[in-house]
Design a protein around this motif. Structure first.
Motif, PDB file in Angstrom:
ATOM      1  N   ASN A  68       0.825  -1.221   0.000  1.00  0.00           N
ATOM      2  CA  ASN A  68       0.000   0.000   0.000  1.00  0.00           C
ATOM      3  C   ASN A  68       0.854   1.264   0.000  1.00  0.00           C
ATOM      4  O   ASN A  68       0.369   2.349  -0.302  1.00  0.00           O
ATOM      5  CB  ASN A  68      -0.912   0.015   1.230  1.00  0.00           C
ATOM      6  CG  ASN A  68      -0.139  -0.215   2.522  1.00  0.00           C
ATOM      7  OD1 ASN A  68       0.620  -1.180   2.629  1.00  0.00           O
ATOM      8  ND2 ASN A  68      -0.321   0.651   3.492  1.00  0.00           N
ATOM      9  N   GLN A 114      -5.517  -5.061   0.139  1.00  0.00           N
ATOM     10  CA  GLN A 114      -6.319  -4.516  -0.963  1.00  0.00           C
ATOM     11  C   GLN A 114      -5.444  -4.281  -2.201  1.00  0.00           C
ATOM     12  O   GLN A 114      -5.832  -4.591  -3.329  1.00  0.00           O
ATOM     13  CB  GLN A 114      -6.965  -3.210  -0.520  1.00  0.00           C
ATOM     14  CG  GLN A 114      -7.882  -2.607  -1.595  1.00  0.00           C
ATOM     15  CD  GLN A 114      -8.249  -1.176  -1.265  1.00  0.00           C
ATOM     16  OE1 GLN A 114      -7.388  -0.385  -0.866  1.00  0.00           O
ATOM     17  NE2 GLN A 114      -9.517  -0.837  -1.418  1.00  0.00           N
ATOM     18  N   ARG A 115      -4.223  -3.765  -1.985  1.00  0.00           N
ATOM     19  CA  ARG A 115      -3.314  -3.503  -3.091  1.00  0.00           C
ATOM     20  C   ARG A 115      -2.888  -4.822  -3.763  1.00  0.00           C
ATOM     21  O   ARG A 115      -2.799  -4.899  -4.985  1.00  0.00           O
ATOM     22  CB  ARG A 115      -2.104  -2.720  -2.582  1.00  0.00           C
ATOM     23  CG  ARG A 115      -1.046  -2.376  -3.623  1.00  0.00           C
ATOM     24  CD  ARG A 115      -1.558  -1.526  -4.771  1.00  0.00           C
ATOM     25  NE  ARG A 115      -2.026  -0.221  -4.461  1.00  0.00           N
ATOM     26  CZ  ARG A 115      -1.272   0.864  -4.336  1.00  0.00           C
ATOM     27  NH1 ARG A 115       0.031   0.786  -4.444  1.00  0.00           N
ATOM     28  NH2 ARG A 115      -1.814   2.036  -4.106  1.00  0.00           N
ATOM     29  N   GLN A 118      -5.661  -6.014  -5.888  1.00  0.00           N
ATOM     30  CA  GLN A 118      -5.694  -5.159  -7.086  1.00  0.00           C
ATOM     31  C   GLN A 118      -4.625  -5.609  -8.100  1.00  0.00           C
ATOM     32  O   GLN A 118      -4.906  -5.777  -9.294  1.00  0.00           O
ATOM     33  CB  GLN A 118      -5.445  -3.723  -6.635  1.00  0.00           C
ATOM     34  CG  GLN A 118      -5.650  -2.671  -7.688  1.00  0.00           C
ATOM     35  CD  GLN A 118      -5.301  -1.270  -7.138  1.00  0.00           C
ATOM     36  OE1 GLN A 118      -4.816  -1.126  -6.008  1.00  0.00           O
ATOM     37  NE2 GLN A 118      -5.543  -0.251  -7.938  1.00  0.00           N
ATOM     38  N   LEU A 144     -12.428  -1.050   5.125  1.00  0.00           N
ATOM     39  CA  LEU A 144     -11.145  -0.389   4.873  1.00  0.00           C
ATOM     40  C   LEU A 144     -11.292   1.118   5.070  1.00  0.00           C
ATOM     41  O   LEU A 144     -12.390   1.665   4.939  1.00  0.00           O
ATOM     42  CB  LEU A 144     -10.673  -0.675   3.447  1.00  0.00           C
ATOM     43  CG  LEU A 144     -10.452  -2.149   3.115  1.00  0.00           C
ATOM     44  CD1 LEU A 144      -9.938  -2.291   1.695  1.00  0.00           C
ATOM     45  CD2 LEU A 144      -9.458  -2.774   4.049  1.00  0.00           C
ATOM     46  N   SER A 148     -14.106   1.106   1.189  1.00  0.00           N
ATOM     47  CA  SER A 148     -14.358  -0.187   0.548  1.00  0.00           C
ATOM     48  C   SER A 148     -14.210  -1.299   1.590  1.00  0.00           C
ATOM     49  O   SER A 148     -13.958  -1.028   2.771  1.00  0.00           O
ATOM     50  CB  SER A 148     -13.367  -0.392  -0.604  1.00  0.00           C
ATOM     51  OG  SER A 148     -12.043  -0.402  -0.107  1.00  0.00           O
ATOM     52  N   HIS A 149     -14.374  -2.541   1.169  1.00  0.00           N
ATOM     53  CA  HIS A 149     -14.160  -3.633   2.125  1.00  0.00           C
ATOM     54  C   HIS A 149     -13.604  -4.872   1.448  1.00  0.00           C
ATOM     55  O   HIS A 149     -13.684  -5.032   0.229  1.00  0.00           O
ATOM     56  CB  HIS A 149     -15.452  -3.949   2.901  1.00  0.00           C
ATOM     57  CG  HIS A 149     -16.478  -4.671   2.075  1.00  0.00           C
ATOM     58  ND1 HIS A 149     -17.387  -4.025   1.288  1.00  0.00           N
ATOM     59  CD2 HIS A 149     -16.709  -6.002   1.915  1.00  0.00           C
ATOM     60  CE1 HIS A 149     -18.146  -4.916   0.662  1.00  0.00           C
ATOM     61  NE2 HIS A 149     -17.759  -6.119   1.022  1.00  0.00           N
ATOM     62  N   LEU A 150     -13.003  -5.726   2.266  1.00  0.00           N
ATOM     63  CA  LEU A 150     -12.510  -7.031   1.824  1.00  0.00           C
ATOM     64  C   LEU A 150     -13.296  -8.092   2.578  1.00  0.00           C
ATOM     65  O   LEU A 150     -13.813  -7.829   3.665  1.00  0.00           O
ATOM     66  CB  LEU A 150     -11.027  -7.187   2.176  1.00  0.00           C
ATOM     67  CG  LEU A 150     -10.022  -6.287   1.459  1.00  0.00           C
ATOM     68  CD1 LEU A 150      -8.659  -6.388   2.142  1.00  0.00           C
ATOM     69  CD2 LEU A 150      -9.894  -6.670  -0.015  1.00  0.00           C
TER      70      LEU A 150
END
Length: 431
Positions: A68, A114-115, A118, A144, A148-150
């Motif tokens: 990140n 998240q990164r 992506q 997050l 957003s969310h995971l």
């Protein structure tokens, strides 16, 4: 932007920068030949220290957790590198299972996940997150900071494979360094690719093995450039049986600290360096900047405070420290916004995909910066379109400085490849 170096910019670092730039074709060919013989770790990050008279890696992480912190401009590089890595391992891959650390409530760590989702999503994979936390029995959303969310999902283990409900991955990517040991659910997966392999985790991995391999790599590289390997290699030694609570084994630490300081003094004298040498005593396994102390004189170990003993005794996941590596201290004279800084180089497969400066306003040039209060500045590594500029005055060009850090990062990554080969429990032995 090049970070400000407190030391005079005319020292050996600039000579090293110039030599590395002039030797660029030979260096790239040398790396190419090495990668024909050795497999790079799937991904890695390397902490580099720039002392002005010496540039060396001080830690190599095979489960990097700071993607990140890379700038968005670097994403295309990361995606290309991820494509190359997956293509080599499982070209027909559709699904990737990502297994994070259990302490997934840290918002910075969540942004790292998240990164990764992506990067591998853009490399053409369906990415889902499983969890080694057995208390999670149904899909659990994680919010997050950006809104957003995971979703973390419980694992499904069959006799030979690991996946999630309605999700059978070709490849399992570990972003958990296995400090607490290897979970049974990860053992015996012979039909899937587990990356990095289990023996890259801190259950088995030792820093001494890594720096032994790095010493070999540094000697080869220094021979190629016609220079002293010490300029890129931190000297080290180690003690195998230490108990910080009752003090047994501290005499070994004291003796080895004394011997290493004497070696460093000789090198300083040879190069006319006025610095007072110091060493860093670290847990031989483990990460997160835990179990680390700076020593300038072996006598300091006569009276180790209770607080220091407690700090040195236990690392991540409550693991007791019984072995230490004693490493030459490399001060960092880089500064960002008046705070001490060290570059961290990030790699996927054999490619540098970016980096950042770890900075800490409350730490000294000879201290560990990987502690609470550190922050990350992706300056100087921001522009992925910058190739090195031969002919620029040493010390004045960000791309040249970045290329030099990338070379040191790749040397440490190559050492990790040597290390993983040497410690592979399933390696074929040819007599």
């Amino acid at each position: 932007m090049v970070p400000h170096l407190v030391t005079a910019l005319t020292g050996p670092i600039n000579e090293l920068e110039q030599r590395i730039l002039e030797s660029m074709p030979a260096i790239e060919r040398w790396f190419r030949l090495e990668w024909m013989e050795h497999t790079p770790p799937f991904y890695s990050s390397v902490d580099v220290r720039n002392a002005g008279y010496k540039l060396a890696p001080v830690d190599t992480n095979l489960f990097p957790g700071g993607f990140n912190n890379l700038t968005p401009q670097m994403l295309p590089l990361a995606v290309q590198a991820a494509m190359a890595a997956i293509e080599k391992i499982c070209p027909e891959a559709k699904n990737l299972l990502l297994l994070p650390e259990k302490h997934t409530r840290n918002k910075f760590y969540l942004m790292n996940l998240q990164r990764l989702v992506q990067i591998f999503g853009q490399a053409g994979l369906n990415v889902r997150l499983g969890t080694l936390d057995e208390t999670i029995t149904e899909p659990t959303p994680l919010d997050l900071p950006d809104g957003s969310h995971l979703t973390l999902e419980p694992l499904l283990r069959t006799k030979r494979r690991l996946g999630l409900k309605n999700f059978d991955p070709c490849t399992i990517l570990l972003n958990n360094d296995l400090s607490a040991g290897v979970p049974a659910v990860l053992e015996g997966l012979y039909e899937q690719y587990l990356l990095p392999p289990l023996h890259a985790g801190w259950t088995i991995r030792r820093k001494t093995n890594h720096f032994h391999a790095y010493e070999e790599v540094a000697k080869k590289f220094a021979k190629l450039l016609g220079m002293d390997p010490w300029l890129i290699n931190p000297l080290y030694t180690h003690c195998g049986e230490v108990n910080w609570q009752d003090g047994t084994g501290l005499d070994c630490v004291q003796t080895q600290v004394d011997a290493l300081l004497a070696k460093i003094r000789r090198k300083h004298k040879e190069y006319g360096i006025a610095e007072k040498p110091f060493v860093v005593v670290k847990a031989n396994n483990g990460t997160y900047g835990m179990g680390i102390m700076t020593v300038r004189d072996a006598k300091e170990l006569d009276e180790v405070s209770r607080r220091t003993r407690n700090k040195m005794d236990v690392v991540k996941d409550g693991q007791t420290v019984t072995e230490v590596i004693i490493q030459e201290g490399v001060p960092t004279y880089e500064r960002m916004h008046d705070a001490v800084a060290e570059p961290v180089v990030y790699m996927i497969d054999r490619y540098v995909v970016g980096g950042f400066y770890r900075i800490h306003a409350d730490r000294g040039v000879d201290e560990n910066l990987n502690t609470p209060g550190s922050s990350f500045v992706p300056l100087a590594f921001a522009d992925s379109h910058h190739l090195p500029r031969p002919g620029d005055k040493p010390g004045a060009s960000a791309p040249n400085r970045f290329y030099m850090y990338g070379v040191i990062g790749r040397l440490a990554m190559l050492a990790a490849a040597y290390e993983l080969e040497a410690t592979d429990p399933d390696a074929e032995v040819y007599e």
